[in-house]
Design a protein around this motif. Structure first.
Motif, mmCIF file in Angstrom:
data_model
loop_
_atom_site.group_PDB
_atom_site.id
_atom_site.type_symbol
_atom_site.label_atom_id
_atom_site.label_comp_id
_atom_site.label_asym_id
_atom_site.label_seq_id
_atom_site.Cartn_x
_atom_site.Cartn_y
_atom_site.Cartn_z
ATOM 1 N N ASP A 114 -9.934 0.149 -13.808
ATOM 2 C CA ASP A 114 -8.654 0.819 -14.003
ATOM 3 C C ASP A 114 -7.939 1.131 -12.695
ATOM 4 N N HIS A 115 -8.648 1.011 -11.574
ATOM 5 C CA HIS A 115 -8.000 1.241 -10.272
ATOM 6 C C HIS A 115 -7.150 0.043 -9.859
ATOM 7 N N GLU A 116 -7.211 -1.011 -10.636
ATOM 8 C CA GLU A 116 -6.420 -2.204 -10.349
ATOM 9 C C GLU A 116 -5.268 -2.300 -11.335
ATOM 10 N N ARG A 117 -4.084 -2.574 -10.822
ATOM 11 C CA ARG A 117 -2.872 -2.608 -11.645
ATOM 12 C C ARG A 117 -2.172 -3.949 -11.458
ATOM 13 N N ASN A 118 -1.568 -4.445 -12.547
ATOM 14 C CA ASN A 118 -0.901 -5.748 -12.465
ATOM 15 C C ASN A 118 0.448 -5.790 -13.170
ATOM 16 N N GLY A 119 0.967 -4.635 -13.554
ATOM 17 C CA GLY A 119 2.278 -4.617 -14.179
ATOM 18 C C GLY A 119 2.263 -4.631 -15.689
ATOM 19 N N PHE A 142 -2.993 -1.252 -2.190
ATOM 20 C CA PHE A 142 -3.560 -2.359 -1.415
ATOM 21 C C PHE A 142 -3.380 -3.648 -2.195
ATOM 22 N N ARG A 143 -2.749 -4.620 -1.568
ATOM 23 C CA ARG A 143 -2.562 -5.938 -2.156
ATOM 24 C C ARG A 143 -3.560 -6.888 -1.497
ATOM 25 N N PRO A 144 -4.597 -7.319 -2.207
ATOM 26 C CA PRO A 144 -5.633 -8.166 -1.599
ATOM 27 C C PRO A 144 -5.103 -9.570 -1.265
ATOM 28 N N PRO A 145 -5.216 -9.999 -0.022
ATOM 29 C CA PRO A 145 -4.832 -11.370 0.312
ATOM 30 C C PRO A 145 -5.569 -12.374 -0.580
ATOM 31 N N TYR A 146 -4.850 -13.353 -1.077
ATOM 32 C CA TYR A 146 -5.367 -14.363 -1.994
ATOM 33 C C TYR A 146 -5.848 -13.748 -3.320
ATOM 34 N N GLY A 147 -5.642 -12.459 -3.515
ATOM 35 C CA GLY A 147 -6.155 -11.787 -4.698
ATOM 36 C C GLY A 147 -7.649 -11.529 -4.651
ATOM 37 N N GLN A 148 -8.285 -11.748 -3.487
ATOM 38 C CA GLN A 148 -9.739 -11.665 -3.390
ATOM 39 C C GLN A 148 -10.183 -10.295 -2.890
ATOM 40 N N ARG A 149 -11.067 -9.653 -3.691
ATOM 41 C CA ARG A 149 -11.630 -8.356 -3.346
ATOM 42 C C ARG A 149 -13.002 -8.248 -3.989
ATOM 43 N N ARG A 150 -13.727 -7.217 -3.628
ATOM 44 C CA ARG A 150 -15.106 -7.060 -4.095
ATOM 45 C C ARG A 150 -15.148 -6.446 -5.486
ATOM 46 N N ALA A 151 -16.112 -6.881 -6.282
ATOM 47 C CA ALA A 151 -16.258 -6.349 -7.625
ATOM 48 C C ALA A 151 -16.763 -4.913 -7.623
ATOM 49 N N ASP A 152 -17.443 -4.518 -6.559
ATOM 50 C CA ASP A 152 -18.047 -3.179 -6.495
ATOM 51 C C ASP A 152 -17.235 -2.214 -5.629
ATOM 52 N N SER A 153 -15.944 -2.456 -5.488
ATOM 53 C CA SER A 153 -15.133 -1.674 -4.558
ATOM 54 C C SER A 153 -14.407 -0.493 -5.197
ATOM 55 N N GLN A 154 -14.572 -0.276 -6.491
ATOM 56 C CA GLN A 154 -13.807 0.771 -7.162
ATOM 57 C C GLN A 154 -14.035 2.144 -6.546
ATOM 58 N N GLY A 155 -15.280 2.476 -6.238
ATOM 59 C CA GLY A 155 -15.587 3.774 -5.635
ATOM 60 C C GLY A 155 -14.875 3.975 -4.314
ATOM 61 N N PHE A 156 -14.825 2.930 -3.491
ATOM 62 C CA PHE A 156 -14.140 3.029 -2.205
ATOM 63 C C PHE A 156 -12.661 3.309 -2.402
ATOM 64 N N PHE A 157 -12.013 2.551 -3.266
ATOM 65 C CA PHE A 157 -10.576 2.724 -3.456
ATOM 66 C C PHE A 157 -10.259 4.105 -4.034
ATOM 67 N N GLN A 158 -11.068 4.554 -4.948
ATOM 68 C CA GLN A 158 -10.825 5.873 -5.529
ATOM 69 C C GLN A 158 -11.028 6.970 -4.489
ATOM 70 N N ALA A 159 -12.020 6.821 -3.617
ATOM 71 C CA ALA A 159 -12.256 7.804 -2.560
ATOM 72 C C ALA A 159 -11.101 7.842 -1.570
#
Length: 374
Positions: free
Chosen positions: A171-176, A282-299
Motif C-alpha cells: 500500500d506504500h506504492e501508488r500508481n494513480g 520516490f519514483r524508482p528508475p526503470y520502476g525497479q525497487r526491492r520487494a522488502d522495502s516497505q518498512g524503509f519507505f514507511q520509516a
C-alpha cells in the motif's frame, strides 16, 4: 448515429509475434474524429477499450510455450501474468462503464455491457466492416494494442525478479488507481536538465497553461544544477511545481547496495532546497525497487510513486510525435492515470503541447500535483 460494426476478419492477418523491443505507438490520424467534446472522447475511449480487450481475450488462449515464444522469454511467472490479466479486465470493465454513459449522445461502439461476461463476449466478437467509418483505424489499433499488451505481459512475466510498474509490493506504492475518471497526473523523470534547458522550458510552459506537474529529480543532477547557478535560481525554476526524488543516480534501486542512502540523501537535498515544493515521493528508475522495502519507505515517510502511462520518450525509442500519440491512446484506454515524460529530453517539449492541443476540448482534467498520492 454511426454504430460501429464488428472487427473484420482481415485483422487476423496482423502479426501476433511482436518483438519485445518494439514500442507501441498509434498514428492518431487513423482515427477519423477530433476529440472536440467529452462525448467524442468517450467514443474513442470505448473503441480503444474494446480493441485492447479483444487482444487480451485472444492472449488467454496461449499456453505457456506459446506465451514464452511470443514474449521472447525462456521462463515466465504465470501467476503474475494471470494476476495482471485480472486487473486489466477489471479496469476495462470500469472504463467501459464510464465511457458508455454518453451512448445516448453518440452510439458508436456502444454495446450492452453490464458485467464482465458481457464485456468478454463483446470483445470476442468485435469486428469492423470494410465500409465502416472507422475501418482506417481498426488494423493499426489492433497492432498497437497487441504490442502494448506484450509490453505489459512481458513485465509481468519477469516480476518480481525484475520489478516494474505493472505490479505493486504494498500500500506504500501508488500508481494513480485512486484518481477519478478523466483525471490525469503529469510527471517528469530524470531532471533537472542543465541551465536554460528542457526543465526550464517545460516549467515555464506549464505555468503559462496554469498547470503543474511532479518533477522527480536526481540528487546528483540537482546538486550540479545548484553549483552551476544557485539555490535561489533552482527554487525559482520549480516555482508552483512539485518536486520528488528518483534517488541520487538514475540506476536500478533493486540490487544497489547503497539504495537507501541514495534515496535519503536526495530527499534531504530537495527538502532543504525547496521545502515548499517538496513532496515525499520516490519514483524508482526503470520502476525497479526491492520487494522488502516497505518498512524503509514507511520509516522515511515516503511513498513509491509509480505510473501507468509511459510516453517512451527516452533516446532510441519513439519520436516526439509518436510519443504524444502513444500517450493520447493510453489516456483513451485507461481514462485516468499517471503520465511520465522525461524533462531531460527534447521530445517532451514537442509532445506535451501536442497532447494538450488534442485534448483541450475533451472534458478531461489535470490533477493538481499537491493533491496527488495523499
Amino acid at each position: 448515429m454511426r454504430i460501429a460494426l464488428l472487427l473484420s476478419a482481415c485483422l487476423l492477418c496482423v502479426g501476433t509475434h511482436a518483438a519485445p523491443v518494439d514500442v507501441a505507438s498509434l498514428d492518431r490520424g487513423t482515427w477519423p474524429e477530433k476529440l472536440t467534446s467529452p462525448a467524442l472522447f468517450d467514443v474513442a475511449s470505448r473503441a480503444e477499450n474494446l480493441m485492447f480487450a479483444h487482444g487480451l481475450l485472444a492472449s488467454e488462449a496461449l499456453d505457456d510455450a506459446a506465451l514464452k515464444q511470443r514474449l521472447g522469454l525462456k521462463i515466465i511467472n504465470r501467476a503474475a501474468i494471470d494476476d495482471l490479466r485480472r486487473q486489466l479486465w477489471q479496469r476495462l470493465l470500469e472504463n467501459y462503464t464510464f465511457a458508455q454513459q454518453s451512448c445516448e449522445v453518440d452510439a458508436s461502439f456502444c454495446y450492452l455491457v453490464e458485467n464482465m461476461d458481457d464485456l468478454r463476449e463483446e470483445a470476442g466478437k468485435l469486428q469492423v466492416s470494410e465500409d465502416s467509418f472507422y475501418i482506417g483505424w481498426a488494423a493499426p489499433s489492433h497492432a498497437f494494442h497487441e504490442r502494448y499488451l506484450d509490453e505489459l505481459l512481458r513485465k509481468a512475466a519477469l516480476f518480481p525478479q525484475i520489478s516494474s510498474e505493472v505490479a505493486r509490493f504494498g500500500d506504500h506504492e501508488r500508481n494513480g488507481d485512486e484518481l477519478n475518471d478523466r483525471l490525469f497526473l503529469l510527471t517528469f523523470d530524470g531532471g533537472p536538465a542543465p541551465v536554460s534547458g528542457n526543465t526550464d522550458w517545460l516549467v515555464d510552459y506549464l505555468r503559462k497553461q496554469k498547470m503543474n506537474a511532479t518533477f522527480f529529480v536526481l540528487g546528483s543532477s540537482l546538486q550540479t544544477r545548484v553549483q552551476r547557478s544557485s539555490a535561489a535560481e533552482v527554487e525559482a525554476v520549480y516555482q508552483g511545481q512539485c518536486v520528488g526524488t528518483q534517488g541520487w543516480q538514475y540506476r536500478s534501486h533493486s540490487h544497489w547496495v547503497d539504495w537507501q542512502s541514495s534515496i535519503t540523501r536526495s530527499a534531504a537535498l530537495v527538502q532543504n532546497l525547496m521545502p515548499e515544493n517538496y513532496v515525499p515521493l520516490f519514483r524508482p528508475p526503470y520502476g525497479q525497487r526491492r520487494a522488502d522495502s516497505q518498512g524503509f519507505f514507511q520509516a522515511q515517510g515516503l511513498q513509491v510513486a509509480l505510473w501507468d502511462i509511459d510516453s517512451q520518450d527516452e533516446p532510441g525509442k519513439l519520436k516526439a510525435e509518436e510519443s504524444a500519440q502513444r500517450v493520447l491512446t493510453l489516456m483513451l484506454l485507461w481514462r485516468k492515470g499517471v503520465i511520465v515524460f522525461h524533462d531531460t529530453q527534447d521530445k517532451a517539449r514537442v509532445a506535451l503541447p501536442q497532447l494538450l492541443q488534442a485534448t483541450g476540448q475533451s472534458g478531461l482534467g489535470w490533477q493538481d500535483c499537491r493533491e496527488a498520492f495523499r
